[in-house]
Scaffold this motif. Sequence first.
Motif, mmCIF file in Angstrom:
data_model
loop_
_atom_site.group_PDB
_atom_site.id
_atom_site.type_symbol
_atom_site.label_atom_id
_atom_site.label_comp_id
_atom_site.label_asym_id
_atom_site.label_seq_id
_atom_site.Cartn_x
_atom_site.Cartn_y
_atom_site.Cartn_z
ATOM 1 N N VAL A 86 24.313 44.619 -44.644
ATOM 2 C CA VAL A 86 25.003 45.880 -44.362
ATOM 3 C C VAL A 86 25.220 46.059 -42.863
ATOM 4 O O VAL A 86 26.293 46.469 -42.415
ATOM 5 N N ARG A 87 24.169 45.772 -42.066
ATOM 6 C CA ARG A 87 24.314 45.922 -40.604
ATOM 7 C C ARG A 87 25.359 44.955 -40.057
ATOM 8 O O ARG A 87 26.105 45.285 -39.126
ATOM 9 N N GLN A 88 25.428 43.750 -40.629
ATOM 10 C CA GLN A 88 26.443 42.794 -40.159
ATOM 11 C C GLN A 88 27.858 43.296 -40.467
ATOM 12 O O GLN A 88 28.776 43.202 -39.650
ATOM 13 N N LEU A 89 28.004 43.841 -41.691
ATOM 14 C CA LEU A 89 29.315 44.385 -42.040
ATOM 15 C C LEU A 89 29.677 45.594 -41.185
ATOM 16 O O LEU A 89 30.842 45.808 -40.827
ATOM 17 N N MET A 90 28.654 46.401 -40.829
ATOM 18 C CA MET A 90 28.910 47.523 -39.926
ATOM 19 C C MET A 90 29.343 47.026 -38.549
ATOM 20 O O MET A 90 30.236 47.621 -37.904
ATOM 21 N N SER B 148 36.407 36.099 -41.567
ATOM 22 C CA SER B 148 37.762 35.529 -41.479
ATOM 23 C C SER B 148 38.766 36.572 -40.970
ATOM 24 O O SER B 148 39.685 36.265 -40.197
ATOM 25 N N ILE B 149 38.580 37.819 -41.389
ATOM 26 C CA ILE B 149 39.485 38.877 -40.902
ATOM 27 C C ILE B 149 39.328 39.061 -39.398
ATOM 28 O O ILE B 149 40.310 39.207 -38.659
ATOM 29 N N LEU B 150 38.081 39.054 -38.916
ATOM 30 C CA LEU B 150 37.854 39.215 -37.476
ATOM 31 C C LEU B 150 38.467 38.059 -36.692
ATOM 32 O O LEU B 150 38.963 38.248 -35.577
ATOM 33 N N ILE B 151 38.412 36.866 -37.293
ATOM 34 C CA ILE B 151 39.025 35.722 -36.597
ATOM 35 C C ILE B 151 40.524 35.939 -36.438
ATOM 36 O O ILE B 151 41.106 35.704 -35.374
ATOM 37 N N THR B 152 41.190 36.399 -37.509
ATOM 38 C CA THR B 152 42.636 36.643 -37.420
ATOM 39 C C THR B 152 42.952 37.805 -36.480
ATOM 40 O O THR B 152 43.948 37.794 -35.746
ATOM 41 N N MET B 153 42.066 38.835 -36.475
ATOM 42 C CA MET B 153 42.284 39.953 -35.568
ATOM 43 C C MET B 153 42.129 39.512 -34.114
ATOM 44 O O MET B 153 42.875 39.950 -33.227
ATOM 45 N N GLU B 154 41.150 38.640 -33.880
ATOM 46 C CA GLU B 154 40.991 38.124 -32.524
ATOM 47 C C GLU B 154 42.200 37.298 -32.108
ATOM 48 O O GLU B 154 42.669 37.380 -30.966
ATOM 49 N N SER B 155 42.738 36.505 -33.052
ATOM 50 C CA SER B 155 43.933 35.713 -32.742
ATOM 51 C C SER B 155 45.131 36.621 -32.426
ATOM 52 O O SER B 155 45.864 36.387 -31.456
ATOM 53 N N ALA C 34 24.022 40.831 -56.284
ATOM 54 C CA ALA C 34 24.246 41.591 -55.049
ATOM 55 C C ALA C 34 24.406 40.650 -53.875
ATOM 56 O O ALA C 34 25.303 40.820 -53.028
ATOM 57 N N PHE C 35 23.507 39.642 -53.777
ATOM 58 C CA PHE C 35 23.600 38.687 -52.664
ATOM 59 C C PHE C 35 24.925 37.927 -52.696
ATOM 60 O O PHE C 35 25.545 37.664 -51.658
ATOM 61 N N SER C 36 25.347 37.570 -53.884
ATOM 62 C CA SER C 36 26.611 36.828 -53.999
ATOM 63 C C SER C 36 27.792 37.682 -53.522
ATOM 64 O O SER C 36 28.661 37.227 -52.769
ATOM 65 N N SER C 37 27.839 38.954 -53.939
ATOM 66 C CA SER C 37 28.948 39.836 -53.523
ATOM 67 C C SER C 37 28.920 40.084 -52.021
ATOM 68 O O SER C 37 29.960 40.067 -51.329
ATOM 69 N N LEU C 38 27.699 40.319 -51.478
ATOM 70 C CA LEU C 38 27.588 40.579 -50.037
ATOM 71 C C LEU C 38 27.976 39.354 -49.230
ATOM 72 O O LEU C 38 28.595 39.461 -48.146
ATOM 73 N N GLU C 39 27.635 38.195 -49.726
ATOM 74 C CA GLU C 39 27.982 36.961 -48.999
ATOM 75 C C GLU C 39 29.493 36.773 -48.958
ATOM 76 O O GLU C 39 30.064 36.395 -47.923
ATOM 77 N N GLN C 40 30.155 37.059 -50.059
ATOM 78 C CA GLN C 40 31.614 36.952 -50.071
ATOM 79 C C GLN C 40 32.264 37.959 -49.111
ATOM 80 O O GLN C 40 33.218 37.657 -48.392
ATOM 81 N N MET C 41 31.686 39.180 -49.108
ATOM 82 C CA MET C 41 32.234 40.191 -48.179
ATOM 83 C C MET C 41 32.036 39.777 -46.727
ATOM 84 O O MET C 41 32.891 39.996 -45.869
ATOM 85 N N ALA C 42 30.844 39.181 -46.449
ATOM 86 C CA ALA C 42 30.555 38.762 -45.073
ATOM 87 C C ALA C 42 31.536 37.679 -44.631
ATOM 88 O O ALA C 42 32.054 37.700 -43.505
ATOM 89 N N LYS C 43 31.782 36.722 -45.541
ATOM 90 C CA LYS C 43 32.733 35.667 -45.189
ATOM 91 C C LYS C 43 34.154 36.236 -45.010
ATOM 92 O O LYS C 43 34.887 35.844 -44.103
ATOM 93 N N SER C 44 34.547 37.166 -45.891
ATOM 94 C CA SER C 44 35.881 37.772 -45.773
ATOM 95 C C SER C 44 36.027 38.530 -44.458
ATOM 96 O O SER C 44 37.045 38.443 -43.763
ATOM 97 N N LEU D 108 38.060 46.054 -43.479
ATOM 98 C CA LEU D 108 36.656 45.911 -43.042
ATOM 99 C C LEU D 108 35.867 47.172 -43.382
ATOM 100 O O LEU D 108 34.702 47.092 -43.836
ATOM 101 N N ALA D 109 36.480 48.321 -43.148
ATOM 102 C CA ALA D 109 35.766 49.561 -43.486
ATOM 103 C C ALA D 109 35.526 49.666 -44.986
ATOM 104 O O ALA D 109 34.457 50.129 -45.440
ATOM 105 N N SER D 110 36.498 49.228 -45.777
ATOM 106 C CA SER D 110 36.318 49.250 -47.237
ATOM 107 C C SER D 110 35.208 48.304 -47.661
ATOM 108 O O SER D 110 34.388 48.639 -48.542
ATOM 109 N N ASN D 111 35.138 47.108 -47.022
ATOM 110 C CA ASN D 111 34.057 46.157 -47.361
ATOM 111 C C ASN D 111 32.693 46.741 -47.015
ATOM 112 O O ASN D 111 31.698 46.578 -47.761
ATOM 113 N N GLN D 112 32.630 47.413 -45.891
ATOM 114 C CA GLN D 112 31.338 47.986 -45.478
ATOM 115 C C GLN D 112 30.902 49.079 -46.456
ATOM 116 O O GLN D 112 29.723 49.183 -46.817
#
Length: 818
Positions: free
Chosen positions: A153-157, A398-405, A385-395, A358-362
């Motif tokens: 949760v803190r990572q997604l925040m 990837s979104i942050l990478i595109t935003m940085e680009s 729960a771990f599986s869903s959170l891991e997918q959200m973290a990866k998503s 990102l806000a929706s994932n958090q």
Amino acid sequence: MIRLRVLTASTGACTHISLHPNELSVATIQSRLAAVLPVNDQIILLGPPYKVPKDSLLRNNETISALRLGDEEDELIQSGRHSLDPAERTGSKRIFLFSKRALANDAPEPPTCILDPAPGPLPMPTQSDIPPPPPSPSDAVETPLRVALEVYVRQLMLDVAKGRVYADGADLRLAACRKCLSELVAIAHALRAAVSNLSDHRTGAMRHRTQFSADYADANTFHVNLLRKFELRAREGYVDYTNTICGDNESLGSIPLHPSLVAAARSSGRIMETLLDTVPLDRELAWANKCQTAHERLSASAEELEAAFGTVVATSSDWNDVTKEDLAAEDVIKLLVTELEDVGNRIRSSQSEKNDILASNQSEATRIVSTAARNESKEGGAESAFSSLEQMAKSSSSILITMESDDNILSELSQRVADAKSAAMKRMKHRLRQISIAQSDIARVTSSVSVLQHALAQLKVDIGHLEHVCELPSSYQSFLTEIKRRRAYCTAFKSIFDATVERLNSMRAEEVKLRELFLRGPGKHLMPAFYEILAPTLAASPAVFSPQLPDMLEFKTLPNVGGTQTVQYNSSSTESGSCHEMELSVNPQQTKEQSVIVSGDENSGSYDAMMQPLSHGESVPSQKEEIAERARLKYENAVLREKLEHAGVKVSPDIDSDNTDTIQPDENDSLDQKVQEQNMKISSLEAELERVRKELQVTREVIAQKKDVVQPVTKDEKTAQQLCDKISHTSFGVGDIGLFMPTGRGRGGKRIYLAFHSNCPHRYLSPECIDGSPDFVLGRVVYQEEFTAGASNTVHNPFGLHVGTKFWVLTVEVVKKG
């Protein structure tokens, strides 16, 4: 209040000023801009046409409307449209502020443009910047599963915080770039204003120079010929008394004076034998030398002026390449505006959407953690729960990478915008310095033109005195003709006077005879009452008419240069006074009439009168009338001769020869014969004059025909030329020709046509006059109607004008369209 926008030329910064209409003046604007530049360092240009404004121009309603239109155009950049279209086409105006110090050689370099946020990576939040999660309920137990889920949760925040930074950064970068581009557009407009102002100065200087060159070319040819002619006139020459005809290149020393003039000069103690002797030669030569020196200096200065203008023109022609660079810089601005609105808007929308994801994932992660904590005892809940959170973290990663680009793309674009403004400010400083130097050169050359114009005017006055010497031969010939005419006038006047007096005296003598016959006949039988009471003047003699001719001193002072009679002046006394008479040398009969009129009281006391006329005949009156008629004809001959010479007609010398100067009356010749001879001479002169006039008329007709053949002009060409010459652009009235150009489309999709104008905006072509969509319409105004713009997008504002703006709809007779 009136709101004005002043654009700083060197940086493009905009300063807003609000003034009351009564405060609208140049001095007030300068005082309000003192915070930007000191008043003594300010140069304000308003346009187009770009000139230093006056209070009357600022207070003009059309100027205020044009300034508002300029403000609206500059705001278009916020919607992705640049306002670099020529202001002359749109009718907008702007106010620019230039710095005098920026035009100097030691002007400081402009600062580097730095945008906020600066190009480069944005400062990102760290894990420590993320607030801790809310405390667990008191009954909740910290378990390893709960702790592990909180890490996700803190990572997604943290990802949401980073996404917010990228989204806000996109907004800030886009706003900074737009502001920078608007300043770039302002700099481009300011450079156009400076170049336009320089062009106006150059055009004015060329106009003054062209006028001076034309005046100087005409005057130079005249001065050169006059100085050369003066040199020929002032030469010593052989005196030839037989030559009385002078040529254009003949010296004054070779033109002899008439012998009577030579005698008159000797009688006054001077020796004058030629026309050169009448000229104060030393003084005229000294004056001619001064004029020659002034002419040479003026010629040298004119050559230097041509060289200076050649340099100015050459510099102007060299600016063609610089002008191309200006256009290339404007193209860069246009490309940046287009790219910013295309790429910037797309990235800003993308960053905002990704931040929402990102806000929706958090939020979803928080829900999953809460659900997993409640179902911790259930089998398989933690793994899901771990599986869903891991997918959200990866998503999220990837979104942050595109935003940085995307942020890197926007950062690179903002860097290019900043670099473009830095380059534009440096180039603006360099171009303004060039323009300042060019304007100084133009001002210096214009001042030289004014000085040379005054010098040329003074030289015309000074060298005009030499023209008296050059034109002396022709003036001398006119002088001789004038003397002859005046002497003929004096002779004719005196002869007619004598004949008139003689005729009156003859009439009086006849009256005396008739009265004498009455008094000696029927009158002697009348009673005294008739003489004393009824007709007291019955025995009186006729009144004596004895006028006195004034002494004609003019005739005595005029030299006898031939062409008139030799006269003598005598005085004779009569009972009524003295009468000065001119006795002609033609030796007429010396016949005198004497009559004594005696009243009745002076004789034997009776009421009769004795009159004893001592007349020797009736021949004297007829002879004096003949002399008067001849003198009158000779005077008319002299007048006609003078008119012919003034008209440039060569008159045969024998018409005014000495053979006709002296009248030798022959008693055997009749008056009719003499009159007939004079009439024949006058008729011959009039016939010669008529023949010359006819030849001149024929020559003029031939020249006109040749011009028609050499330069034929068709009717269409004349019509086109007249239309071209009469295209109105400063005012529009019924009958004027207007050129209407398309400016866009209005209501109903029809094209809007605006009249080509100079400081006369808002003249639109009536849609009823347009058939199709021509590229231009040339028409003659037959009717115009004034309106005031109402609300936008209504029939009361069909052309999308500012509310309250006055505009005119012109109905025209289409002359040409294309």
